[in-house]
Design a protein around this motif. Structure first.
Motif, mmCIF file in Angstrom:
data_model
loop_
_atom_site.group_PDB
_atom_site.id
_atom_site.type_symbol
_atom_site.label_atom_id
_atom_site.label_comp_id
_atom_site.label_asym_id
_atom_site.label_seq_id
_atom_site.Cartn_x
_atom_site.Cartn_y
_atom_site.Cartn_z
ATOM 1 N N ARG A 99 0.844 -1.192 0.000
ATOM 2 C CA ARG A 99 0.000 0.000 0.000
ATOM 3 C C ARG A 99 0.877 1.238 0.000
ATOM 4 N N MET A 100 0.290 2.353 -0.434
ATOM 5 C CA MET A 100 0.993 3.629 -0.310
ATOM 6 C C MET A 100 0.906 4.051 1.147
ATOM 7 N N THR A 101 2.014 4.544 1.680
ATOM 8 C CA THR A 101 2.009 4.993 3.069
ATOM 9 C C THR A 101 1.740 6.482 3.197
ATOM 10 N N ALA A 102 1.885 7.202 2.108
ATOM 11 C CA ALA A 102 1.604 8.639 2.091
ATOM 12 C C ALA A 102 1.271 9.045 0.667
ATOM 13 N N ALA A 103 0.460 10.058 0.550
ATOM 14 C CA ALA A 103 0.122 10.559 -0.786
ATOM 15 C C ALA A 103 1.346 11.237 -1.391
ATOM 16 N N PRO A 104 1.654 10.929 -2.641
ATOM 17 C CA PRO A 104 2.810 11.572 -3.273
ATOM 18 C C PRO A 104 2.485 13.000 -3.705
ATOM 19 N N ARG A 105 3.534 13.759 -3.953
ATOM 20 C CA ARG A 105 3.382 15.090 -4.533
ATOM 21 C C ARG A 105 3.531 14.938 -6.045
ATOM 22 N N ARG A 118 6.996 12.911 -6.574
ATOM 23 C CA ARG A 118 7.956 12.945 -5.472
ATOM 24 C C ARG A 118 7.291 12.438 -4.206
ATOM 25 N N GLY A 119 8.060 11.798 -3.359
ATOM 26 C CA GLY A 119 7.569 11.384 -2.051
ATOM 27 C C GLY A 119 6.629 10.197 -2.063
ATOM 28 N N LEU A 120 6.622 9.413 -3.127
ATOM 29 C CA LEU A 120 5.767 8.230 -3.166
ATOM 30 C C LEU A 120 6.462 7.120 -2.374
ATOM 31 N N THR A 121 5.880 6.741 -1.268
ATOM 32 C CA THR A 121 6.442 5.654 -0.461
ATOM 33 C C THR A 121 5.417 4.546 -0.337
ATOM 34 N N VAL A 122 5.897 3.329 -0.284
ATOM 35 C CA VAL A 122 5.028 2.172 -0.137
ATOM 36 C C VAL A 122 5.491 1.364 1.071
ATOM 37 N N GLY A 123 4.603 0.576 1.583
ATOM 38 C CA GLY A 123 4.909 -0.303 2.703
ATOM 39 C C GLY A 123 3.947 -1.476 2.695
ATOM 40 N N LEU A 124 4.141 -2.367 3.642
ATOM 41 C CA LEU A 124 3.248 -3.508 3.794
ATOM 42 C C LEU A 124 2.308 -3.240 4.948
ATOM 43 N N ALA A 125 1.064 -3.635 4.778
ATOM 44 C CA ALA A 125 0.089 -3.498 5.854
ATOM 45 C C ALA A 125 0.573 -4.297 7.061
ATOM 46 N N GLY A 134 13.452 -12.531 -0.064
ATOM 47 C CA GLY A 134 14.480 -11.524 -0.306
ATOM 48 C C GLY A 134 14.392 -10.426 0.732
ATOM 49 N N PRO A 135 15.161 -9.393 0.554
ATOM 50 C CA PRO A 135 15.137 -8.289 1.505
ATOM 51 C C PRO A 135 13.798 -7.575 1.492
ATOM 52 N N SER A 136 13.479 -6.940 2.588
ATOM 53 C CA SER A 136 12.238 -6.183 2.679
ATOM 54 C C SER A 136 12.310 -4.997 1.740
ATOM 55 N N PRO A 137 11.160 -4.625 1.147
ATOM 56 C CA PRO A 137 11.184 -3.469 0.241
ATOM 57 C C PRO A 137 11.512 -2.193 1.002
ATOM 58 N N ALA A 138 12.119 -1.244 0.298
ATOM 59 C CA ALA A 138 12.442 0.043 0.909
ATOM 60 C C ALA A 138 11.159 0.763 1.263
ATOM 61 N N ARG A 139 11.183 1.475 2.331
ATOM 62 C CA ARG A 139 10.010 2.241 2.743
ATOM 63 C C ARG A 139 10.236 3.697 2.502
#
Length: 139
Positions: A99-105, A118-125, A134-139
């Motif tokens: 999911r997106m963790t914050a709305a991007p600009r 800019r500022g599009l970040t994703v994370g796992l619920a 593999g490694p955890s995705p970047a947040r």
């Protein structure tokens, strides 16, 4: 996607136009409207707005039109960039709970005729299982 590029002429050149040749002097700026060139039937063949994989292209244009550049400045690593993007996005979207963790600009950059994100970040619920080992995705 970049819709517009500006380049300064380093030598005199003549550009064909519908109204006859246009002389460009050294030092003058030429603005290329890629979105127009990508839909010009003289460059990409008939039905330029239709998705037609494998279409017959007019002389000089490759089957991708102007994607990743074209001609002598064509990107030699375009196939690698597409493969890397495919691998990254396939693995990312295969994660449960992404999911997106914050709305991007999102802004429009007039200098390139395209959008910038800019500022599009994703994370796992919380509690979502990570797959692939593999490694955890970047947040």
């Amino acid at each position: 996607m970049v819709g517009r590029l500006r380049r300064r002429a380093v030598s005199a050149l003549e550009l064909p136009t519908d109204d006859g040749p246009l002389a460009v002097r050294p030092g003058e700026v030429v603005e290329l409207h890629l979105d127009h060139a990508n839909t010009d039937p003289r460059a990409v063949g008939r039905d330029p707005l239709c998705v037609r994989p494998g279409r017959a292209m007019e002389s000089g244009a490759g089957p991708a039109g102007l994607s990743f550049g074209d001609g002598p400045h064509r990107c030699p690593g375009a196939h690698i960039a597409l493969l890397e993007t495919d691998v990254f996005l396939s693995r990312l979207f295969a994660l449960d709970g992404i999911r997106m963790t914050a709305a991007p600009r999102v802004s429009f950059k007039d200098v390139i005729g395209g959008y910038e994100i800019r500022g599009l970040t994703v994370g796992l619920a919380p509690g979502a299982a990570r797959s692939g080992g593999g490694p955890s995705p970047a947040r």
